[in-house]
Design a protein around this motif. Structure first.
Motif, PDB file in Angstrom:
ATOM      1  N   VAL A 111      -0.592-137.227 -36.545  1.00 50.25           N
ATOM      2  CA  VAL A 111      -0.413-136.783 -35.159  1.00 50.25           C
ATOM      3  C   VAL A 111       1.010-136.255 -34.992  1.00 50.25           C
ATOM      4  CG1 VAL A 111      -0.455-137.471 -32.740  1.00 50.25           C
ATOM      5  CG2 VAL A 111      -2.125-138.446 -34.341  1.00 50.25           C
ATOM      6  N   TRP A 112       1.105-135.059 -34.450  1.00 50.91           N
ATOM      7  CA  TRP A 112       2.383-134.384 -34.220  1.00 50.91           C
ATOM      8  C   TRP A 112       2.502-134.035 -32.742  1.00 50.91           C
ATOM      9  CZ3 TRP A 112       5.987-132.869 -38.046  1.00 50.91           C
ATOM     10  CH2 TRP A 112       5.617-133.156 -39.351  1.00 50.91           C
ATOM     11  N   THR A 113       3.724-134.015 -32.244  1.00 45.13           N
ATOM     12  CA  THR A 113       3.986-133.637 -30.854  1.00 45.13           C
ATOM     13  C   THR A 113       4.804-132.356 -30.827  1.00 45.13           C
ATOM     14  OG1 THR A 113       3.999-135.945 -30.185  1.00 45.13           O
ATOM     15  CG2 THR A 113       5.012-134.391 -28.686  1.00 45.13           C
ATOM     16  N   ILE A 114       4.328-131.383 -30.057  1.00 44.07           N
ATOM     17  CA  ILE A 114       5.053-130.131 -29.867  1.00 44.07           C
ATOM     18  C   ILE A 114       5.716-130.183 -28.495  1.00 44.07           C
ATOM     19  CG2 ILE A 114       4.921-127.619 -29.638  1.00 44.07           C
ATOM     20  CD1 ILE A 114       2.325-127.705 -31.237  1.00 44.07           C
ATOM     21  N   SER A 115       7.005-129.898 -28.453  1.00 44.70           N
ATOM     22  CA  SER A 115       7.702-129.728 -27.178  1.00 44.70           C
ATOM     23  C   SER A 115       8.456-128.413 -27.253  1.00 44.70           C
ATOM     24  CB  SER A 115       8.663-130.893 -26.920  1.00 44.70           C
ATOM     25  OG  SER A 115       9.614-130.981 -27.953  1.00 44.70           O
ATOM     26  N   GLY A 116       8.625-127.772 -26.121  1.00 44.75           N
ATOM     27  CA  GLY A 116       9.343-126.506 -26.142  1.00 44.75           C
ATOM     28  C   GLY A 116       9.338-125.809 -24.808  1.00 44.75           C
ATOM     29  N   ASP A 117       9.716-124.544 -24.862  1.00 46.72           N
ATOM     30  CA  ASP A 117       9.855-123.736 -23.663  1.00 46.72           C
ATOM     31  C   ASP A 117       9.475-122.294 -23.993  1.00 46.72           C
ATOM     32  OD1 ASP A 117      11.207-123.364 -20.849  1.00 46.72           O
ATOM     33  OD2 ASP A 117      11.957-121.749 -22.135  1.00 46.72           O
ATOM     34  N   ILE A 118       8.610-121.726 -23.169  1.00 42.56           N
ATOM     35  CA  ILE A 118       8.246-120.310 -23.305  1.00 42.56           C
ATOM     36  C   ILE A 118       8.533-119.646 -21.975  1.00 42.56           C
ATOM     37  CG2 ILE A 118       6.412-118.635 -23.754  1.00 42.56           C
ATOM     38  CD1 ILE A 118       5.001-120.793 -25.417  1.00 42.56           C
ATOM     39  N   GLN A 119       9.624-118.889 -21.915  1.00 47.10           N
ATOM     40  CA  GLN A 119      10.004-118.156 -20.715  1.00 47.10           C
ATOM     41  C   GLN A 119      10.001-119.049 -19.467  1.00 47.10           C
ATOM     42  OE1 GLN A 119      10.528-114.493 -20.564  1.00 47.10           O
ATOM     43  NE2 GLN A 119      10.813-114.730 -22.761  1.00 47.10           N
ATOM     44  N   GLY A 120      10.547-120.255 -19.584  1.00 46.83           N
ATOM     45  CA  GLY A 120      10.640-121.157 -18.448  1.00 46.83           C
ATOM     46  C   GLY A 120       9.448-122.080 -18.257  1.00 46.83           C
ATOM     47  N   TYR A 121       8.390-121.921 -19.036  1.00 46.04           N
ATOM     48  CA  TYR A 121       7.225-122.796 -18.969  1.00 46.04           C
ATOM     49  C   TYR A 121       7.342-123.860 -20.057  1.00 46.04           C
ATOM     50  CZ  TYR A 121       5.070-119.341 -15.923  1.00 46.04           C
ATOM     51  OH  TYR A 121       4.804-118.492 -14.885  1.00 46.04           O
ATOM     52  N   ASP A 122       7.257-125.130 -19.638  1.00 42.42           N
ATOM     53  CA  ASP A 122       7.333-126.226 -20.599  1.00 42.42           C
ATOM     54  C   ASP A 122       6.112-126.233 -21.502  1.00 42.42           C
ATOM     55  OD1 ASP A 122       9.756-127.196 -19.688  1.00 42.42           O
ATOM     56  OD2 ASP A 122       8.834-128.585 -18.271  1.00 42.42           O
ATOM     57  N   LEU A 123       6.353-126.559 -22.739  1.00 43.43           N
ATOM     58  CA  LEU A 123       5.295-126.659 -23.735  1.00 43.43           C
ATOM     59  C   LEU A 123       5.254-128.108 -24.197  1.00 43.43           C
ATOM     60  CD1 LEU A 123       3.296-125.092 -25.548  1.00 43.43           C
ATOM     61  CD2 LEU A 123       5.181-124.725 -27.129  1.00 43.43           C
ATOM     62  N   VAL A 182       6.184-112.119 -25.407  1.00 43.72           N
ATOM     63  CA  VAL A 182       7.208-113.062 -24.957  1.00 43.72           C
ATOM     64  C   VAL A 182       7.431-114.087 -26.061  1.00 43.72           C
ATOM     65  CG1 VAL A 182       6.730-112.755 -22.505  1.00 43.72           C
ATOM     66  CG2 VAL A 182       5.579-114.576 -23.753  1.00 43.72           C
ATOM     67  N   THR A 183       8.600-114.712 -26.027  1.00 47.10           N
ATOM     68  CA  THR A 183       8.941-115.690 -27.045  1.00 47.10           C
ATOM     69  C   THR A 183       9.466-116.969 -26.401  1.00 47.10           C
ATOM     70  OG1 THR A 183      11.189-114.842 -27.262  1.00 47.10           O
ATOM     71  CG2 THR A 183       9.524-113.922 -28.758  1.00 47.10           C
ATOM     72  N   GLY A 184       9.547-117.981 -27.209  1.00 48.88           N
ATOM     73  CA  GLY A 184      10.083-119.256 -26.768  1.00 48.88           C
ATOM     74  C   GLY A 184      10.543-120.055 -27.964  1.00 48.88           C
ATOM     75  N   THR A 185      10.860-121.303 -27.720  1.00 47.72           N
ATOM     76  CA  THR A 185      11.314-122.190 -28.783  1.00 47.72           C
ATOM     77  C   THR A 185      10.458-123.450 -28.780  1.00 47.72           C
ATOM     78  OG1 THR A 185      12.939-123.233 -27.334  1.00 47.72           O
ATOM     79  CG2 THR A 185      13.695-121.365 -28.676  1.00 47.72           C
ATOM     80  N   PHE A 186      10.427-124.136 -29.932  1.00 43.30           N
ATOM     81  CA  PHE A 186       9.651-125.366 -30.021  1.00 43.30           C
ATOM     82  C   PHE A 186      10.286-126.333 -31.008  1.00 43.30           C
ATOM     83  CE2 PHE A 186       8.110-123.361 -33.825  1.00 43.30           C
ATOM     84  CZ  PHE A 186       7.729-124.400 -34.660  1.00 43.30           C
ATOM     85  N   ALA A 187       9.909-127.595 -30.866  1.00 41.19           N
ATOM     86  CA  ALA A 187      10.196-128.644 -31.839  1.00 41.19           C
ATOM     87  C   ALA A 187       8.871-129.342 -32.117  1.00 41.19           C
ATOM     88  CB  ALA A 187      11.217-129.629 -31.299  1.00 41.19           C
ATOM     89  N   LEU A 188       8.620-129.635 -33.380  1.00 48.15           N
ATOM     90  CA  LEU A 188       7.387-130.293 -33.804  1.00 48.15           C
ATOM     91  C   LEU A 188       7.767-131.560 -34.536  1.00 48.15           C
ATOM     92  CD1 LEU A 188       4.230-130.107 -34.248  1.00 48.15           C
ATOM     93  CD2 LEU A 188       4.771-128.921 -36.372  1.00 48.15           C
ATOM     94  N   LYS A 189       7.373-132.706 -33.979  1.00 45.02           N
ATOM     95  CA  LYS A 189       7.789-133.991 -34.537  1.00 45.02           C
ATOM     96  C   LYS A 189       6.571-134.858 -34.817  1.00 45.02           C
ATOM     97  CE  LYS A 189      10.682-137.987 -33.591  1.00 45.02           C
ATOM     98  NZ  LYS A 189      11.540-138.663 -32.650  1.00 45.02           N
ATOM     99  N   LYS A 190       6.544-135.454 -36.004  1.00 41.63           N
ATOM    100  CA  LYS A 190       5.437-136.340 -36.371  1.00 41.63           C
ATOM    101  C   LYS A 190       5.615-137.680 -35.668  1.00 41.63           C
ATOM    102  CE  LYS A 190       2.620-137.658 -40.294  1.00 41.63           C
ATOM    103  NZ  LYS A 190       2.466-137.580 -41.734  1.00 41.63           N
ATOM    104  N   GLU A 191       4.504-138.174 -35.094  1.00 41.01           N
ATOM    105  CA  GLU A 191       4.541-139.469 -34.421  1.00 41.01           C
ATOM    106  C   GLU A 191       4.557-140.575 -35.463  1.00 41.01           C
ATOM    107  OE1 GLU A 191       1.700-140.099 -31.315  1.00 41.01           O
ATOM    108  OE2 GLU A 191       2.100-138.148 -30.404  1.00 41.01           O
ATOM    109  N   GLU A 192       5.350-141.598 -35.185  1.00 40.41           N
ATOM    110  CA  GLU A 192       5.447-142.753 -36.081  1.00 40.41           C
ATOM    111  C   GLU A 192       4.175-143.583 -35.983  1.00 40.41           C
ATOM    112  OE1 GLU A 192       8.590-144.014 -37.539  1.00 40.41           O
ATOM    113  OE2 GLU A 192       9.592-142.134 -37.114  1.00 40.41           O
ATOM    114  N   LEU A 193       3.703-144.081 -37.124  1.00 39.74           N
ATOM    115  CA  LEU A 193       2.566-144.990 -37.114  1.00 39.74           C
ATOM    116  C   LEU A 193       3.002-146.343 -36.586  1.00 39.74           C
ATOM    117  CD1 LEU A 193       0.915-144.228 -40.572  1.00 39.74           C
ATOM    118  CD2 LEU A 193       0.130-143.522 -38.322  1.00 39.74           C
ATOM    119  N   LYS A 194       2.218-146.896 -35.701  1.00 37.59           N
ATOM    120  CA  LYS A 194       2.545-148.212 -35.138  1.00 37.59           C
ATOM    121  C   LYS A 194       1.824-149.291 -35.947  1.00 37.59           C
ATOM    122  CE  LYS A 194       3.303-146.240 -30.638  1.00 37.59           C
ATOM    123  NZ  LYS A 194       2.927-146.161 -29.263  1.00 37.59           N
ATOM    124  N   PRO A 195       2.556-150.327 -36.322  1.00 41.15           N
ATOM    125  CA  PRO A 195       1.937-151.387 -37.139  1.00 41.15           C
ATOM    126  C   PRO A 195       0.876-152.173 -36.392  1.00 41.15           C
ATOM    127  CG  PRO A 195       4.246-151.909 -36.660  1.00 41.15           C
ATOM    128  CD  PRO A 195       3.930-150.594 -36.043  1.00 41.15           C
TER     129      PRO A 195
END
Length: 120
Positions: free
Chosen positions: A22-34, A107-120
């Motif tokens: 499971v990965w989480t994408i966060s970012g911004d495209i022309q002022g719209y949150d991703l 249009v363009t934007g920026t993003f970060a893609l981070k893997k979620e940590e497995l919970k024990p």
């Protein structure tokens, strides 16, 4: 042959990491949150899986080549079909950072893609 062996081993290990999960994408495209949650499965250098945003599921496909990732998914804005293409590179903390290209809106934007940590 002795010189080729390290190169062959290096290219084999580039795909050895399994980025399935499971990965989480966060970012911004022309002022719209991703903000999306994706469940990727990796086979060799290919990734695929559903990404969920605001109750909508988007089928996502792409590739991972070492520390570079490229993936795309369909989208929609005001009834117009779109294609979002993400291209980024992994930092030393295992997070991909890069740009999003939205076509046919150009249009363009920026993003970060981070893997979620497995919970024990």
């Amino acid at each position: 042959m002795k010189r080729l062996l390290p190169l062959l081993l290096l290219s084999a290990t580039a795909f050895a990491a399994d980025n399935s999960g499971v990965w989480t994408i966060s970012g911004d495209i022309q002022g719209y949150d991703l903000a999306e949650s994706c469940t990727f499965t990796q086979t060799a250098d290919k990734i695929a899986g559903p990404c969920k945003i605001e109750g909508t599921t988007r089928d996502t496909t792409g590739t991972i080549d070492g520390k570079k990732i490229t993936f795309s998914q369909p989208g929609e804005y005001n009834g117009q079909a779109l294609t979002l293409t993400f291209t980024g590179f992994m930092d030393d903390k295992g997070v991909f950072h890069g740009s999003v290209d939205v076509q046919p809106l150009n249009v363009t934007g920026t993003f970060a893609l981070k893997k979620e940590e497995l919970k024990p």
